[in-house]
Design an enzyme around this catalytic site. Structure first.
Site, short mmCIF file in Angstrom:
data_model
loop_
_atom_site.label_atom_id
_atom_site.label_comp_id
_atom_site.label_asym_id
_atom_site.label_seq_id
_atom_site.Cartn_x
_atom_site.Cartn_y
_atom_site.Cartn_z
CG HIS A 279 -2.17 -0.89 1.19
ND1 HIS A 279 -1.90 -1.97 1.39
CD2 HIS A 279 -3.37 -0.53 0.89
CE1 HIS A 279 -3.05 -2.72 1.19
NE2 HIS A 279 -4.42 -1.49 0.90
CG ASN A 310 4.31 -3.97 2.60
OD1 ASN A 310 3.48 -2.84 3.12
ND2 ASN A 310 3.99 -4.78 2.58
CG ASP A 409 16.33 20.18 -0.33
OD1 ASP A 409 14.81 20.70 -1.04
OD2 ASP A 409 16.70 21.68 -0.15
CD GLU A 412 11.63 18.75 -3.59
OE1 GLU A 412 10.72 19.81 -3.70
OE2 GLU A 412 12.95 20.29 -4.01
CG ASP A 418 8.23 21.90 -6.85
OD1 ASP A 418 9.02 21.96 -5.84
OD2 ASP A 418 7.64 22.68 -7.04
CD GLN A 428 7.91 25.33 -1.55
OE1 GLN A 428 8.86 23.86 -3.05
NE2 GLN A 428 6.82 25.82 -2.90
CD GLU A 432 10.93 21.43 -0.61
OE1 GLU A 432 11.70 22.16 -1.44
OE2 GLU A 432 10.02 21.45 -0.46
#
Length: 443
Positions: A279, A310, A409, A412, A418, A428, A432
């Site tokens: 999930h 998991n 970061d 990303e 983003d 942010q 981040e």
């Protein structure tokens, strides 16, 4: 918020308004300059692609690998538009005086050229530096009809902007009608919506976007990748109202809301693969009623997950996120990336279900924790606790999710997404870059 208000229609309406909304009557909507609230690029001339400055009505802009086009093939409102090629840029050489809540830009492909992508970048004057920060998601321009792209900025104080063409090479891109909404102009309150903190990949509900197809459900929102048979990411909100006394349904099944003709992953597609039907949005986060719980068992919410990932640190972190209730509410976005995991069969596997489902190499999650309240995105600050993890999708994983903490970061960089893009840019930037150092309870 009552569950009946979490309808897909309500979400789409609110998200659209949140991205860009005109100022209420009586408020100043935009202020590139008081006399010129929108830059139309209809004044000035520039006929060659060499870098050069042009004095427009709002101020001086630098055009790099760009011209001012007034040909029939230029898509424009008025006399002309900016035409970018290669890695072209359109840069303000002045600061918008009243900050920015939102930016709207018109864009289209030039003539019959191929598609291009571009980005909006911002530089606050307060930073006293030459540092630019990306705003929102990369925009993909795929049509020759002018369309509006809207960005949530939320920068107080003087700020300037730059548009950067990021793909398409020699294919040309038209940019027109650049408008800014003042910082502080009332924006709609977004509360408890599953994607209130942003759309990480700029997913859209369009069959022409099969690798980044937006699916909005009352229980969660996701970007589905048809070619990989799994979601790129799933985003959801949790509060005490989600933790009812419904039973776990355990009804794994195809998702009938996928576009007609797309392959539907089946309940038995993972059989004998060595991987769990993992999930993204967990069953235990949706126990308010049977319908909510059953939705978490759609195969569009599953990824091939090594069993000890998991059932080990991934499950432990899911449980930990729920311990913040009821005094807090929690936003979660998670997904997977890379190619090749090691499941119960002991060997690296890249695909299952006859190649129709990609097995990821990594699984990641970002958790944002807020005290219970309203207008959630506006309440996230630089001190808000954010937990980000990036785990190997392997059965040799260590059962301690705290070992896999990283920064937003870093995720990303690995995914190209983003994350938390609906938050103010300064928030942010602050949250981040941090790696969570809070407690990571042993399990």
């Amino acid at each position: 918020m009552p569950k009946f208000l979490r309808s897909p229609f309500r979400f789409l309406l609110l998200f659209s308004c949140f991205a860009f909304q005109a100022a209420p009557a009586g408020q100043q909507a935009t202020s590139l300059t008081a006399a010129n609230p929108q830059e139309s690029f209809d004044t000035g001339t520039k006929a060659d692609y060499a870098a050069g400055s042009v004095a427009f009505a709002t101020g001086t802009w630098t055009l790099t690998d760009a011209v001012l086009g007034n040909a029939e093939a230029d898509r424009k409102n008025g006399a002309q538009a900016v035409r970018l090629q290669q890695n072209g840029k359109l840069t303000m050489e002045f600061f918008v005086p009243n900050g920015a809540a939102t930016v709207a830009v018109q864009h289209a492909i030039y003539g019959s050229d191929a598609s291009s992508s571009w980005e909006l970048w911002a530089q606050p004057e307060s930073c006293n530096c030459n540092k630019w920060t990306k705003v929102g998601n990369t925009v993909f321009t795929t049509t020759s009809t002018l369309q509006a792209a809207a960005f949530t900025v939320n920068i107080a104080g003087n700020v300037k902007f730059e548009i950067r063409k990021t793909s398409g090479g020699a294919s040309r891109l038209n940019i027109d009608d650049f408008a800014v909404t003042d910082f502080g102009v009332a924006q709609p309150s977004i509360d408890n919506d599953n994607m209130a903190l942003g759309n990480p990949s700029g997913a859209i509900t369009d069959v022409g976007s099969p690798k980044n197809y937006l699916m909005v459900k009352p229980q969660f929102t996701l970007s589905y990748n048809r070619d990989e048979g799994k979601p790129n990411w799933v985003s959801w909100h949790i509060d005490a109202s989600d933790r009812g006394d419904a039973n776990r349904i355990d009804l794994f099944r195809p998702d009938p809301t996928l576009p007609e003709g797309w392959y539907q992953v089946q309940a038995n597609s993972y059989t004998s693969s060595g991987f769990d039907r993992g999930h993204n949005c967990p069953s235990a986060d949706r126990l308010a009623n049977a319908e909510d719980n059953a939705a978490t068992f759609f195969m569009t919410n599953m990824m091939p997950q090594a069993p000890l990932n998991n059932q080990g640190p991934w499950a432990d972190l899911e449980n930990y996120a729920r311990t913040f209730l009821p005094g807090n509410e929690v936003y979660v976005v998670c997904g997977s990336y890379g190619l090749g995991g090691t499941g119960a069969n002991g060997s690296v596997t890249t695909t299952i279900d006859n190649g129709r489902i990609t097995v990821p190499n990594r699984t990641w999650k970002v958790i944002v924790i807020l005290p219970v309240g309203d207008n959630d995105a506006a309440r996230v600050t630089s001190s808000t606790r954010v937990i980000a993890v990036d785990m190997p999708n392997t059965n040799s994983i260590i059962r301690d999710w705290g070992l896999y903490r990283t920064s937003v970061d870093a995720i990303e960089t690995s995914t190209g997404y983003d994350l938390l893009s609906a938050l103010p840019v300064d928030v942010q930037t602050a949250i981040e870059s941090k790696v969570d150092a809070g407690p990571a309870p042993a399990n």
